[in-house]
Design an enzyme around this catalytic site. Structure first.
Site, short mmCIF file in Angstrom:
data_model
loop_
_atom_site.label_atom_id
_atom_site.label_comp_id
_atom_site.label_asym_id
_atom_site.label_seq_id
_atom_site.Cartn_x
_atom_site.Cartn_y
_atom_site.Cartn_z
N ARG A 156 65.61 43.39 54.34
CA ARG A 156 65.97 42.26 55.09
C ARG A 156 67.41 41.88 55.12
O ARG A 156 68.14 41.92 54.11
CB ARG A 156 65.29 41.06 54.30
N THR A 165 70.37 36.83 58.36
CA THR A 165 69.47 36.55 59.49
C THR A 165 67.89 36.69 59.04
O THR A 165 67.04 36.06 59.60
CB THR A 165 69.45 37.48 60.64
N ASP A 198 64.25 37.91 43.13
CA ASP A 198 64.53 39.31 43.93
C ASP A 198 63.59 40.39 43.32
O ASP A 198 63.90 40.95 42.24
CB ASP A 198 65.77 39.72 44.18
N ASP A 245 65.26 43.87 43.17
CA ASP A 245 66.31 43.96 42.05
C ASP A 245 65.60 44.01 40.71
O ASP A 245 66.16 44.77 39.90
CB ASP A 245 67.22 42.77 42.49
C1 PRP Z 1 61.79 41.92 49.93
C2 PRP Z 1 60.33 42.05 49.73
C3 PRP Z 1 59.71 42.38 51.03
C4 PRP Z 1 60.74 41.07 51.71
C5 PRP Z 1 59.99 40.00 52.18
O1 PRP Z 1 62.50 43.01 50.24
O2 PRP Z 1 60.02 43.36 48.98
O3 PRP Z 1 59.73 43.61 51.56
O4 PRP Z 1 61.69 41.04 51.17
O5 PRP Z 1 60.47 39.15 52.92
P1 PRP Z 1 60.06 38.85 54.44
O6 PRP Z 1 58.68 38.29 54.25
O7 PRP Z 1 60.93 37.64 54.69
O8 PRP Z 1 60.29 39.81 55.26
P2 PRP Z 1 63.98 43.34 50.32
O9 PRP Z 1 64.25 43.16 51.90
O10 PRP Z 1 64.74 42.30 49.46
O11 PRP Z 1 64.31 44.76 50.00
P3 PRP Z 1 63.98 45.58 48.82
O12 PRP Z 1 62.47 45.66 48.57
O13 PRP Z 1 64.72 46.96 48.78
O14 PRP Z 1 64.68 44.79 47.50
N1 URA Z 2 62.21 38.73 48.69
C1 URA Z 2 62.19 38.78 47.37
O1 URA Z 2 62.30 39.85 46.54
N2 URA Z 2 62.11 37.49 46.87
C2 URA Z 2 61.66 36.40 47.56
O2 URA Z 2 61.69 35.32 47.02
C3 URA Z 2 61.91 36.54 48.83
C4 URA Z 2 61.72 37.71 49.56
#
Ligand code: PRP
Ligand code: URA
Length: 209
Positions: free
Chosen positions: A104, A108, A200, A203
């Site tokens: 994400r 945005t 997160d 992370d």
């Molecule tokens: C996080 C999570 C989802 C997404 C959810 O991933 O694991 O994939 O955000 O958010 P949304 O419903 O608003 O799309 P992130 O983009 O942080 O990537 P990561 O898993 O690599 O940390």
């Molecule tokens: N992605 C995450 O990892 N945590 C949140 O709370 C929202 C999106």
């Protein structure tokens, strides 16, 4: 209309509380995300169709049950979805795995796909998308779109924590998709985090913060 089911089994709720705690470290967090993934899969697969098979035990012939119907593909959304994968595969070890990479944009909140590798016969399979977090719903919506584009007809989504906003967005765009969550939280904050959520997920699983 597809289902939206909160799987509030006591073991799932207890484990979810542990990973929500801010003091829980990556080692324990990662292990429990996998465990919840397994417990959720146990519940999600409860209504899999069965068929009769003739077998022979060491004692004699008998008719017993085995799973019928479409084969399963597990689709973790990178990165955080990988945390659920091993737990899910423990329940369905013969499933294939298709991976979608998505991040994400922090400003945005729009998802960007950077990787997609599916089994060749994915269109003949049922897909279970796994990702711990359903926030705006953007990532899951794009993952569902990527599978539909490849001809997949039966899609389920399993998340640990769902924001009501994300659930609504998916149900509007893809009403045929069943959504399973370990919890539906209060709301999505302006910064894109779920409240109270667990922070997160990527992370915390990978120890990158
Ligand atoms: C996080 C999570 C989802 C997404 C959810 O991933 O694991 O994939 O955000 O958010 P949304 O419903 O608003 O799309 P992130 O983009 O942080 O990537 P990561 O898993 O690599 O940390
Ligand atoms: N992605 C995450 O990892 N945590 C949140 O709370 C929202 C999106």
């Amino acid at each position: 209309m597809g289902k939206f089911v909160v799987l509030d089994h006591p073991l799932i709720q207890h484990k979810l509380t542990i990973i929500r705690r801010k003091e829980t470290g990556s080692n324990e967090f990662r292990r429990i995300v996998g465990e919840i993934g397994g417990l959720m899969t146990y519940e999600i697969t409860r209504d899999l169709p069965l068929k009769d098979v003739e077998i022979e035990t060491p004692i004699g012939k008998t008719t017993q049950k085995e799973i019928a119907g479409k084969k399963l593909t597990i689709v973790p959304i990178l990165r955080a979805g990988m945390g659920m994968l091993n737990g899910v595969l423990e329940m369905v070890p013969t499933a294939k795995v298709g991976v979608i990479g998505m991040y994400r944009d922090e400003k945005t909140l729009k998802p960007h796909e950077y990787f997609c590798k599916m089994p060749k016969d994915v269109s003949e399979r049922e897909c279970l998308i796994v990702d711990p977090m359903l926030a705006t719903g953007g990532s899951a919506i794009d993952a569902i779109g990527a599978l539909k584009k490849r001809g997949v007809k039966e899609i389920k989504l399993a998340v640990l924590v769902a924001a009501p906003e994300g659930v609504k967005a998916i149900r509007e765009k893809y009403p045929d998709v069943d959504i399973y969550a370990a919890a539906e939280d209060e709301k999505l904050l302006d910064n894109g985090y779920i409240f109270p959520g667990l922070g997160d997920a990527g992370d915390r699983i990978f120890g990158t913060k």
